[in-house]
Scaffold this motif. Structure first.
Motif, PDB file in Angstrom:
ATOM      1  N   LEU A 165      -4.027  -3.782  -5.251  1.00  0.00           N
ATOM      2  CA  LEU A 165      -4.708  -3.560  -6.527  1.00  0.00           C
ATOM      3  C   LEU A 165      -4.044  -4.396  -7.622  1.00  0.00           C
ATOM      4  O   LEU A 165      -2.881  -4.172  -7.960  1.00  0.00           O
ATOM      5  CB  LEU A 165      -4.651  -2.075  -6.889  1.00  0.00           C
ATOM      6  N   PRO A 166      -4.764  -5.357  -8.182  1.00  0.00           N
ATOM      7  CA  PRO A 166      -4.178  -6.208  -9.222  1.00  0.00           C
ATOM      8  C   PRO A 166      -3.724  -5.402 -10.428  1.00  0.00           C
ATOM      9  O   PRO A 166      -4.392  -4.450 -10.834  1.00  0.00           O
ATOM     10  CB  PRO A 166      -5.326  -7.155  -9.590  1.00  0.00           C
ATOM     11  N   ASP A 185      -7.003   8.534  -8.658  1.00  0.00           N
ATOM     12  CA  ASP A 185      -6.480   8.186  -7.339  1.00  0.00           C
ATOM     13  C   ASP A 185      -6.472   6.677  -7.211  1.00  0.00           C
ATOM     14  O   ASP A 185      -7.535   6.044  -7.137  1.00  0.00           O
ATOM     15  CB  ASP A 185      -7.373   8.821  -6.269  1.00  0.00           C
ATOM     16  N   LEU A 186      -5.287   6.077  -7.213  1.00  0.00           N
ATOM     17  CA  LEU A 186      -5.136   4.629  -7.141  1.00  0.00           C
ATOM     18  C   LEU A 186      -4.407   4.243  -5.862  1.00  0.00           C
ATOM     19  O   LEU A 186      -3.294   4.720  -5.610  1.00  0.00           O
ATOM     20  CB  LEU A 186      -4.354   4.108  -8.348  1.00  0.00           C
ATOM     21  N   TRP A 187      -5.035   3.376  -5.054  1.00  0.00           N
ATOM     22  CA  TRP A 187      -4.383   2.812  -3.884  1.00  0.00           C
ATOM     23  C   TRP A 187      -3.792   1.476  -4.316  1.00  0.00           C
ATOM     24  O   TRP A 187      -4.505   0.496  -4.489  1.00  0.00           O
ATOM     25  CB  TRP A 187      -5.384   2.586  -2.758  1.00  0.00           C
ATOM     26  N   LEU A 188      -2.496   1.424  -4.486  1.00  0.00           N
ATOM     27  CA  LEU A 188      -1.869   0.258  -5.095  1.00  0.00           C
ATOM     28  C   LEU A 188      -1.685  -0.914  -4.131  1.00  0.00           C
ATOM     29  O   LEU A 188      -1.704  -2.071  -4.544  1.00  0.00           O
ATOM     30  CB  LEU A 188      -0.533   0.663  -5.706  1.00  0.00           C
ATOM     31  N   ALA A 192       1.151  -8.914  -0.806  1.00  0.00           N
ATOM     32  CA  ALA A 192       0.500  -9.981  -0.047  1.00  0.00           C
ATOM     33  C   ALA A 192      -1.001 -10.025  -0.292  1.00  0.00           C
ATOM     34  O   ALA A 192      -1.644 -11.050  -0.036  1.00  0.00           O
ATOM     35  CB  ALA A 192       0.783  -9.805   1.448  1.00  0.00           C
ATOM     36  N   TYR A 193      -1.554  -8.921  -0.788  1.00  0.00           N
ATOM     37  CA  TYR A 193      -2.989  -8.847  -1.081  1.00  0.00           C
ATOM     38  C   TYR A 193      -3.233  -8.467  -2.538  1.00  0.00           C
ATOM     39  O   TYR A 193      -4.064  -7.640  -2.843  1.00  0.00           O
ATOM     40  CB  TYR A 193      -3.674  -7.863  -0.131  1.00  0.00           C
ATOM     41  N   GLU A 194      -2.483  -9.075  -3.438  1.00  0.00           N
ATOM     42  CA  GLU A 194      -2.669  -8.969  -4.888  1.00  0.00           C
ATOM     43  C   GLU A 194      -2.205  -7.630  -5.469  1.00  0.00           C
ATOM     44  O   GLU A 194      -2.491  -7.343  -6.623  1.00  0.00           O
ATOM     45  CB  GLU A 194      -4.133  -9.210  -5.283  1.00  0.00           C
ATOM     46  N   GLY A 195      -1.503  -6.838  -4.706  1.00  0.00           N
ATOM     47  CA  GLY A 195      -0.988  -5.572  -5.239  1.00  0.00           C
ATOM     48  C   GLY A 195       0.308  -5.800  -5.989  1.00  0.00           C
ATOM     49  O   GLY A 195       1.403  -5.571  -5.450  1.00  0.00           O
ATOM     50  N   ASP A 196       0.201  -6.240  -7.227  1.00  0.00           N
ATOM     51  CA  ASP A 196       1.383  -6.663  -7.989  1.00  0.00           C
ATOM     52  C   ASP A 196       1.770  -5.675  -9.096  1.00  0.00           C
ATOM     53  O   ASP A 196       2.451  -6.042 -10.054  1.00  0.00           O
ATOM     54  CB  ASP A 196       1.170  -8.054  -8.585  1.00  0.00           C
ATOM     55  N   GLY A 218      -3.058  10.656  -7.717  1.00  0.00           N
ATOM     56  CA  GLY A 218      -2.715   9.955  -6.504  1.00  0.00           C
ATOM     57  C   GLY A 218      -2.238   8.546  -6.818  1.00  0.00           C
ATOM     58  O   GLY A 218      -2.971   7.762  -7.419  1.00  0.00           O
ATOM     59  N   LEU A 219      -1.006   8.256  -6.450  1.00  0.00           N
ATOM     60  CA  LEU A 219      -0.450   6.902  -6.521  1.00  0.00           C
ATOM     61  C   LEU A 219      -0.060   6.576  -5.092  1.00  0.00           C
ATOM     62  O   LEU A 219       1.043   6.882  -4.654  1.00  0.00           O
ATOM     63  CB  LEU A 219       0.740   6.834  -7.477  1.00  0.00           C
ATOM     64  N   ARG A 220      -0.977   5.962  -4.367  1.00  0.00           N
ATOM     65  CA  ARG A 220      -0.924   5.949  -2.920  1.00  0.00           C
ATOM     66  C   ARG A 220      -0.896   4.545  -2.329  1.00  0.00           C
ATOM     67  O   ARG A 220      -1.089   3.561  -3.010  1.00  0.00           O
ATOM     68  CB  ARG A 220      -2.168   6.671  -2.360  1.00  0.00           C
TER      69      ARG A 220
END
Length: 320
Positions: A165-166, A185-188, A192-196, A218-220
């Protein structure tokens, strides 16, 4: 990787595949289902090998649009090449007919249709502007996803599922005015796939002042799950929560220990830590600290690191 699965329910309603109800199946009332619409651009299903606009037009003519409460948008084309602006634009164009719509999910695709990181999204806040009565919005896929700061008076639940998740999306959510928001609910995901997103980016949320009605957080699905757990341990927002979800990531004994050594969690109804890397001893410690107080603790899906790489071998439940 387990991958994301098709929704079985949404908006408190069972998910029903619209196309199957046209093939001799019984059709529920318009307001009794979360209607799932999708096409098959690869020709595997002849009934769905058509433009999504045609599928949507058929739906509007077959099911009373004024009664529809929930929509699930599945594959709208080749989702790794065509972004979600087409189905979103068609929904917006039909806003004057979808007068009871409360819940929308964009991108209900399984890995066989498109890996979660391949799903090309767009500006999903356009839906919030077009549907002021919307109470729930779900999104799967972080690629090309835009969520500029927005304002919505009635949105109660927001879910964004991503393999990465950008941070611009996270900042947009946290800069939004959502006074009714109860569930976030955020899947961070992974870098490697823009989860910065870093822990510091979550500060407005963790302060407890951003969303006063939030009770489910949710911080998942994060590769920095231990750092998130350590930050949550002292975060003011925890006092207002009923459910805390730190599942699907790389949580190990370090993060679990930080949680237990921080502020009390005994007021929670549930603590979800499924898909974790905790030792047996730490699992027992978490349970003994919380379950006697009535907290439901989910420690299912105990994982082992890949190979002999230790901490570096930990992985999130969903990445690609």
């Amino acid at each position: 990787m387990y991958g994301a699965q098709h929704l079985h329910e949404f908006g408190g309603l069972p998910a029903v595949d619209f196309q199957r109800t046209t093939d001799g199946g019984s059709r529920p009332a318009a307001d009794a289902a979360a209607w799932r619409l999708y096409v098959d651009p690869y020709g595997g299903d002849e009934d769905r090998d058509r433009p999504w606009a045609e599928e949507f037009a058929d739906f509007l003519e077959s099911v009373d649009p004024a009664g529809v409460r929930a929509l699930i948008i599945g594959q709208w084309g080749e989702a790794y090449e065509e972004n979600s602006s087409v189905p979103i634009g068609l929904l917006i164009a039909a806003a004057d007919r979808l007068t009871s719509l409360e819940s929308v999910f964009i991108g209900d695709l399984e890995a066989e249709e498109a890996e979660i990181t391949w799903i090309q999204q767009s500006d999903v806040t356009a839906l919030l502007a077009a549907f002021p009565a919307l109470t729930e919005l779900g999104v799967r896929g972080g690629s090309e996803l835009l969520f500029p700061p927005t304002k919505h008076e009635r949105l109660r639940a927001l879910t964004i599922q991503a393999g990465g998740l950008p941070v611009e999306v996270v900042r947009g959510v946290l800069d939004s005015e959502l006074p009714a928001l109860e569930r976030l609910d955020l899947w961070l995901g992974v870098s490697a796939y823009e989860g910065d997103t870093n822990v510091s980016d979550l500060a407005p949320l963790l302060s407890g002042t951003r969303f006063p009605r939030l009770n489910h957080l949710g911080l998942r699905n994060s590769e920095i799950q231990n750092e998130i757990a350590a930050a949550v341990a002292s975060a003011p927002v925890v006092a207002q929560l009923r459910v805390l979800d730190l599942s699907s990531g790389t949580l190990g004994d370090e993060g679990a220990a930080a949680l237990l050594e921080g502020q009390p969690l005994t007021h929670l109804e549930a603590l979800d830590l499924h898909h974790h890397f905790l030792s047996g001893a730490m699992e027992k410690r978490v349970r003994s600290a919380l379950e006697p107080h009535g907290v439901r603790v989910d420690l299912s899906e105990k994982c082992e690191p890949w190979g002999d790489r230790g901490v570096e071998g930990r992985y999130t439940a969903v990445s690609e």
